[in-house]
Design a protein around this motif. Structure first.
Motif, short mmCIF file in Angstrom:
data_model
loop_
_atom_site.label_atom_id
_atom_site.label_comp_id
_atom_site.label_asym_id
_atom_site.label_seq_id
_atom_site.Cartn_x
_atom_site.Cartn_y
_atom_site.Cartn_z
N CYS A 34 0.86 -1.19 0.00
CA CYS A 34 0.00 0.00 0.00
C CYS A 34 0.89 1.24 0.00
N ARG A 35 0.39 2.31 -0.59
CA ARG A 35 1.17 3.54 -0.64
C ARG A 35 0.31 4.72 -0.18
N ALA A 36 0.89 5.55 0.68
CA ALA A 36 0.20 6.74 1.18
C ALA A 36 0.21 7.84 0.12
N PRO A 37 -0.69 8.82 0.23
CA PRO A 37 -0.72 9.91 -0.75
C PRO A 37 0.48 10.82 -0.61
N GLU A 38 0.84 11.46 -1.71
CA GLU A 38 1.94 12.42 -1.69
C GLU A 38 1.46 13.73 -1.07
N PRO A 39 2.37 14.48 -0.44
CA PRO A 39 1.98 15.81 0.07
C PRO A 39 1.50 16.69 -1.07
N GLU A 40 0.61 17.61 -0.74
CA GLU A 40 0.04 18.48 -1.78
C GLU A 40 1.11 19.26 -2.51
N LYS A 41 2.14 19.72 -1.76
CA LYS A 41 3.19 20.52 -2.39
C LYS A 41 4.12 19.69 -3.26
N ALA A 42 4.01 18.34 -3.17
CA ALA A 42 4.88 17.50 -3.98
C ALA A 42 4.46 17.52 -5.44
N HIS A 43 3.22 17.87 -5.72
CA HIS A 43 2.74 17.90 -7.10
C HIS A 43 3.20 19.19 -7.78
N ARG A 44 3.70 19.07 -8.96
CA ARG A 44 4.11 20.24 -9.71
C ARG A 44 3.53 20.15 -11.12
N PRO A 45 3.18 21.26 -11.71
CA PRO A 45 2.63 21.21 -13.05
C PRO A 45 3.69 20.80 -14.06
N LEU A 46 3.29 19.96 -15.03
CA LEU A 46 4.20 19.59 -16.10
C LEU A 46 4.32 20.75 -17.08
N MET A 47 5.48 20.85 -17.69
CA MET A 47 5.76 21.95 -18.62
C MET A 47 5.54 21.47 -20.05
N ASP A 48 4.76 22.24 -20.81
CA ASP A 48 4.54 21.93 -22.23
C ASP A 48 5.81 22.25 -23.02
N LEU A 49 6.28 21.30 -23.82
CA LEU A 49 7.39 21.55 -24.72
C LEU A 49 6.85 21.92 -26.10
N ARG A 50 7.56 22.80 -26.78
CA ARG A 50 7.11 23.26 -28.11
C ARG A 50 7.54 22.24 -29.15
N THR A 51 6.56 21.67 -29.86
CA THR A 51 6.83 20.64 -30.85
C THR A 51 7.49 21.24 -32.09
N LEU A 52 8.65 20.67 -32.46
CA LEU A 52 9.37 21.11 -33.66
C LEU A 52 9.18 20.14 -34.82
N GLU A 53 9.00 18.86 -34.49
CA GLU A 53 8.86 17.83 -35.53
C GLU A 53 7.99 16.72 -34.97
#
Length: 451
Positions: A202-221
């Motif tokens: 079993c695994r406990a939940p992560e702290p709220e501050k542990a979540h970070r938004p993912l960064m969009d990369l600009r598609t070149l190809e």
């Protein structure tokens, strides 16, 4: 001058000393030896308050490993107290083993597994440990507080082990947060033989501050080969460059299994790619249930360009809609005073570390970074020129290295003055007692009656 006047003077001098001692001395910055600086740009009329500056990989690469050679300098030439934090995912809570106290096969189509967490512990997912191979199983989860009754938690979990190519193995089932002490796990075997259950984690939940938004990369190809079912995507990290330790795919493909090779480079024209990770990414579905793995984790890498190649797999072609990156952002933050301009200096291997800014211990760097209204200007290589003065200076300013001694020396001078003044007061009081005409005279009461 009376004793009362002298006492008043002493109290006044002591008050001045206390006020001086309570005021923190401002260190003057010596620019010699620093390699680079950037201007901290902020809108005019900005209010006073804490501000955060994200430090991209190009700055960090020119600093010491402990980042002790970073300085914020005001337009007055004074070092500004600052602190450095990290905005990113923290280490996930470790899984713990639950006690399996009952395994039953009440019918021919499923296996029931009961586990005890040991207490009413909040968890977010379970991992089924089994030595069985080559299977796809639906999983239902129910919670209980007494080991008998059950409350539905999730009905559409899926675990899978497939030979491939590429081989995949996914034994974790996520579920809504709950604090039930007991969990009832039902594995739907259908006509297949039951799995050999070795244990449940079993695994406990992560702290709220542990979540970070993912960064969009600009598609070149973005190329797709429908015949070989392979895909190639090249993307760029903009506008700043941060270390990355996770890459994730965005796709609407309903079911696929692909071998993914992830590479990075800082020279797109040179076509020299460094391989970062190779593993299977997939999305598997069965009976309206699904499980997926769309991301790959690896040690931090600071590349500007990223390439993902998907090849050799099963099911139909995979259309990649985008690439996301999980950056690990180091943040420098300080308190901005309106009317001051600031520079960030860095790149001095022999810089002496400065004390941590106590005012920044309770600052939420993540929230501060989201509301940041400052940015850094272009990097300037710092060259300190030593030129002769056109005319002698009548009152030369003290060297910056000596300014650190003015504070304790000043306190010492004031203390010495107070001691001398106290000695003087004691001497004057003693002299007055010696010269007093009444000294040694004793008045004796006349006890004879008045006539």
């Amino acid at each position: 001058m009376g004793d009362r006047s002298l006492g008043t003077i002493i109290i006044g001098l002591a008050a001045v000393l206390v006020l001086w001692a309570g005021a923190a001395p401002c260190a003057r910055f010596d620019p010699k030896g620093w390699g680079y600086f950037r201007v901290v740009e902020s809108p005019e009329g900005s209010a006073e308050g804490n501000v955060a500056i994200p430090l991209d990989a190009r700055i960090i690469a020119k600093c010491r490993g402990d980042l002790a050679d970073l300085r914020i300098v005001s337009s007055e030439g004074l070092e500004v107290p600052h602190a450095i934090g990290t905005v990113g995912e923290t280490e996930a809570p470790r899984a713990f083993s639950a006690k399996v106290f009952r395994i039953a096969r009440p019918g021919d189509k499923w296996t029931d597994v009961w586990i005890d967490k040991g207490a009413k512990t909040v968890t977010r997912e379970i991992t089924i440990e089994t030595a069985s191979k080559d299977f796809v199983r639906r999983v239902e989860l129910r919670g209980s507080d007494n080991g008998r009754d059950g409350y539905v938690i999730r009905m559409n979990g899926l675990i899978v082990d497939a030979k491939g190519p590429p081989p995949i193995r996914s034994l974790t089932v996520g579920h809504p947060l709950n604090a039930h002490q007991y969990l009832h796990i039902r594995i739907l075997d259908g006509d297949e033989p039951p799995l050999k259950i070795a244990g449940v984690q079993c695994r406990a939940p992560e702290p709220e501050k542990a979540h970070r938004p993912l960064m969009d990369l600009r598609t070149l190809e973005n190329r797709l080969d429908p015949v070989s079912k392979s895909a190639l995507v090249v993307a760029e990290m903009t506008p700043d460059l941060f270390p990355v330790n996770r890459i994730a795919l965005q796709t609407t493909a309903k079911e696929f299994v692909r071998r993914a090779v992830i590479s990075g480079t800082n020279d797109l024209a040179g076509e020299t790619w460094a391989k970062v990770s190779e593993e299977a990414l997939f999305r598997v579905a069965k009976d309206r249930c699904s499980t997926e793995k769309l991301d790959a984790s690896f040690p931090e890498k600071a590349f500007r360009y990223w390439k993902v190649e998907l090849s050799s797999g099963t099911h139909g072609p995979v259309t990649v809609d985008g690439i996301l990156a999980a950056p690990s952002v180091r943040v420098l933050y300080f308190r901005r005073i309106p009317g001051n301009a600031y520079r960030l200096y860095y790149g001095k291997s022999k810089a002496v570390p400065i004390p941590e800014w106590e005012g920044g211990r309770d600052v939420d760097t993540g929230a501060l970074l989201k509301s940041a209204s400052v940015r850094l200007g272009e990097e300037t290589r710092h060259i300190t020129k030593v030129e002769a003065d056109p005319e002698p200076i009548s009152q030369p300013r003290p060297e910056p290295a000596l300014l650190g001694y003015t504070y304790p020396v000043g306190i010492g001078v004031v203390l010495l003055g107070l001691i001398l003044l106290l000695v003087k007061i004691v001497g004057v009081a003693a002299s007055r007692r010696r010269n007093d005409p009444m000294r040694g005279t004793r008045l004796v009461r006349n006890r004879r009656p008045f006539r």
